[in-house]
Write a protein that holds these residues in place. Structure first.
Motif, PDB file in Angstrom:
ATOM      1  N   GLN A 191       0.891  -1.064  -0.058  1.00 22.39           N
ATOM      2  CA  GLN A 191       0.061   0.069  -0.118  1.00 22.39           C
ATOM      3  C   GLN A 191       0.639   1.227   0.000  1.00 22.39           C
ATOM      4  O   GLN A 191       0.503   2.240  -0.856  1.00 22.39           O
ATOM      5  N   GLN A 192       1.968   1.152   0.777  1.00 17.90           N
ATOM      6  CA  GLN A 192       2.771   2.424   0.758  1.00 17.90           C
ATOM      7  C   GLN A 192       3.364   2.606  -0.471  1.00 17.90           C
ATOM      8  O   GLN A 192       3.733   3.733  -0.824  1.00 17.90           O
ATOM      9  N   GLU A 193       3.707   1.439  -1.357  1.00 15.81           N
ATOM     10  CA  GLU A 193       4.468   1.832  -2.551  1.00 15.81           C
ATOM     11  C   GLU A 193       3.618   2.249  -3.405  1.00 15.81           C
ATOM     12  O   GLU A 193       3.591   3.362  -4.371  1.00 15.81           O
ATOM     13  N   ALA A 194       2.312   1.942  -3.462  1.00 17.12           N
ATOM     14  CA  ALA A 194       1.320   2.229  -4.283  1.00 17.12           C
ATOM     15  C   ALA A 194       1.005   3.681  -4.234  1.00 17.12           C
ATOM     16  O   ALA A 194       0.679   4.479  -5.097  1.00 17.12           O
ATOM     17  N   ILE A 195       0.746   3.995  -2.963  1.00 17.92           N
ATOM     18  CA  ILE A 195       0.477   5.495  -2.393  1.00 17.92           C
ATOM     19  C   ILE A 195       1.787   6.390  -2.841  1.00 17.92           C
ATOM     20  O   ILE A 195       1.566   7.568  -3.353  1.00 17.92           O
ATOM     21  N   ALA A 196       2.952   6.011  -2.900  1.00 15.82           N
ATOM     22  CA  ALA A 196       4.029   6.815  -3.120  1.00 15.82           C
ATOM     23  C   ALA A 196       4.025   6.839  -4.684  1.00 15.82           C
ATOM     24  O   ALA A 196       4.484   8.094  -5.184  1.00 15.82           O
ATOM     25  N   ALA A 197       3.678   5.870  -5.470  1.00 17.65           N
ATOM     26  CA  ALA A 197       3.506   6.014  -6.909  1.00 17.65           C
ATOM     27  C   ALA A 197       2.395   6.914  -7.319  1.00 17.65           C
ATOM     28  O   ALA A 197       2.692   7.654  -8.101  1.00 17.65           O
ATOM     29  N   ARG A 198       1.447   6.969  -6.621  1.00 17.76           N
ATOM     30  CA  ARG A 198       0.168   7.766  -6.843  1.00 17.76           C
ATOM     31  C   ARG A 198       0.834   9.413  -6.781  1.00 17.76           C
ATOM     32  O   ARG A 198       0.514  10.235  -7.329  1.00 17.76           O
ATOM     33  N   ARG A 199       1.326   9.814  -5.575  1.00 18.59           N
ATOM     34  CA  ARG A 199       1.965  10.583  -5.130  1.00 18.59           C
ATOM     35  C   ARG A 199       2.768  11.261  -6.350  1.00 18.59           C
ATOM     36  O   ARG A 199       2.973  12.570  -6.525  1.00 18.59           O
ATOM     37  N   ALA A 200       3.773  10.452  -6.673  1.00 17.68           N
ATOM     38  CA  ALA A 200       4.483  10.979  -7.863  1.00 17.68           C
ATOM     39  C   ALA A 200       4.012  11.332  -9.016  1.00 17.68           C
ATOM     40  O   ALA A 200       4.384  12.431  -9.686  1.00 17.68           O
ATOM     41  N   ARG A 201       2.815  10.724  -9.269  1.00 16.85           N
ATOM     42  CA  ARG A 201       2.258  11.174 -10.731  1.00 16.85           C
ATOM     43  C   ARG A 201       1.606  12.181 -10.361  1.00 16.85           C
ATOM     44  O   ARG A 201       1.397  13.238 -11.250  1.00 16.85           O
ATOM     45  N   LEU A 202       0.974  12.571  -9.266  1.00 16.06           N
ATOM     46  CA  LEU A 202       0.397  13.876  -8.885  1.00 16.06           C
ATOM     47  C   LEU A 202       1.328  14.900  -8.753  1.00 16.06           C
ATOM     48  O   LEU A 202       0.840  16.010  -9.201  1.00 16.06           O
ATOM     49  N   ALA A 203       2.491  14.704  -8.109  1.00 13.55           N
ATOM     50  CA  ALA A 203       3.524  15.706  -8.230  1.00 13.55           C
ATOM     51  C   ALA A 203       3.814  16.192  -9.695  1.00 13.55           C
ATOM     52  O   ALA A 203       4.178  17.278  -9.734  1.00 13.55           O
ATOM     53  N   ALA A 204       4.087  15.151 -10.548  1.00 15.33           N
ATOM     54  CA  ALA A 204       4.351  15.464 -11.882  1.00 15.33           C
ATOM     55  C   ALA A 204       3.130  16.349 -12.754  1.00 15.33           C
ATOM     56  O   ALA A 204       3.533  17.335 -13.240  1.00 15.33           O
ATOM     57  N   LEU A 205       1.874  15.962 -12.290  1.00 13.66           N
ATOM     58  CA  LEU A 205       0.937  16.882 -12.856  1.00 13.66           C
ATOM     59  C   LEU A 205       1.030  18.386 -12.082  1.00 13.66           C
ATOM     60  O   LEU A 205       0.760  19.165 -13.076  1.00 13.66           O
ATOM     61  N   LEU A 206       1.037  18.536 -10.995  1.00 17.36           N
ATOM     62  CA  LEU A 206       1.150  19.588 -10.257  1.00 17.36           C
ATOM     63  C   LEU A 206       2.352  20.706 -10.908  1.00 17.36           C
ATOM     64  O   LEU A 206       2.323  21.885 -10.633  1.00 17.36           O
ATOM     65  N   ALA A 207       3.395  19.994 -11.082  1.00 19.86           N
ATOM     66  CA  ALA A 207       4.435  20.630 -11.739  1.00 19.86           C
ATOM     67  C   ALA A 207       4.347  21.448 -13.088  1.00 19.86           C
ATOM     68  O   ALA A 207       5.076  22.030 -13.468  1.00 19.86           O
ATOM     69  N   GLN A 208       3.310  20.853 -13.905  1.00 19.14           N
ATOM     70  CA  GLN A 208       3.306  21.365 -14.896  1.00 19.14           C
ATOM     71  C   GLN A 208       2.380  22.746 -15.088  1.00 19.14           C
ATOM     72  O   GLN A 208       1.260  22.909 -14.498  1.00 19.14           O
TER      73      GLN A 208
END
Length: 254
Positions: A89-106
């Motif tokens: 679950q921790q890995e899945a949450i980290a991956a989702r947060r990474a995708r979210l961070a990439a979106l917010l950086a645009q």
């Protein structure tokens, strides 16, 4: 102790205690001659363990299995499985947060940013040419792209890219114009057959091969789209779909 006293001591409700009895997680204590349950210290200790393990995330079934073996073998295994599950679950949450961070950086964040940059660029280039049917087709392509994973989006973008070339794009807009002309036409219109054939010839073979076919194919997307069209437009798409699925079947057989 009575059940109310036990529940208050451990910090749960009497209903929870009875539920644990029903599931076999908490053994039934001895009953007094008057029929009331008589709980002892060991019952409170076991109930406190159950409450603590439930707080860690063990399911009720895992709780029963973990507390069934006094030697602690199943207990250790249950905790190890819980730890592994939490790590996933921790890995899945980290991956989702990474995708979210990439979106917010645009800097130009928009709904199209949720798909791969290549796919978003291709869909922008395709556009709808100001056509009502083109706008609907663009929504369908967007949906197909959004429902694909990152690898699938890249593949779709590659297949659609030839259609963004100037000549192909102009031809596509002309097809949209002809479809718009059928907005008020019926299924017997003489323009239907030639238009379906021209559309089939316009779509690249690789993209046509991705049209689902066969007994188990999910065609709900097509029925949804047809419901928004005139009878003539819907008939064009039915003929087109038949042509594409037959072509795909022949290629698959070859």
């Amino acid at each position: 102790m009575r059940i109310g006293e036990l529940a208050a001591l451990v910090g749960v409700s009497t209903r929870t205690v009875r539920y644990y009895h029903h599931l076999g997680i908490l053994p039934e204590p001895e009953r007094l001659p008057n029929g009331y349950r008589e709980y002892r210290l060991r019952d409170a200790v076991r109930l406190a363990r159950v409450r603590h393990l439930a707080g860690l995330g063990l399911s009720l079934e895992e709780l029963r299995d973990a507390l069934a073996d006094d030697r602690g073998v199943d207990f250790r295994e249950a905790l190890q499985e819980l730890d592994a599950d939490l790590a996933r679950q921790q890995e899945a949450i980290a991956a989702r947060r990474a995708r979210l961070a990439a979106l917010l950086a645009q800097p130009g964040l928009s709904p199209e940013s949720m798909m791969s940059p290549d796919a978003a660029a291709v869909l922008r280039d395709l556009g709808g040419g100001g056509s009502a049917f083109g706008a609907l087709d663009h929504e369908l392509l967007t949906l197909a792209t959004m429902l694909s994973d990152e690898e699938g989006q890249a593949g779709l973008a590659e297949l659609m890219r030839p259609m963004t070339e100037p000549a192909a794009l102009a031809a596509g807009h002309e097809l949209y114009r002809r479809l718009d002309e059928l907005a008020d036409a019926q299924a017997g219109d003489e323009r239907i057959g030639p238009l379906a054939a021209d559309m089939a010839a316009h779509i690249p073979d690789e993209l046509a091969g991705m049209v689902p076919s066969g007994p188990g194919a999910d065609l709900s997307w097509m029925e949804t789209m047809l419901g928004e069209l005139s009878p003539a437009q819907a008939e064009v798409l039915r003929l087109l779909f038949t042509e594409l699925t037959e072509t795909g079947s022949k290629e698959g057989a070859g």
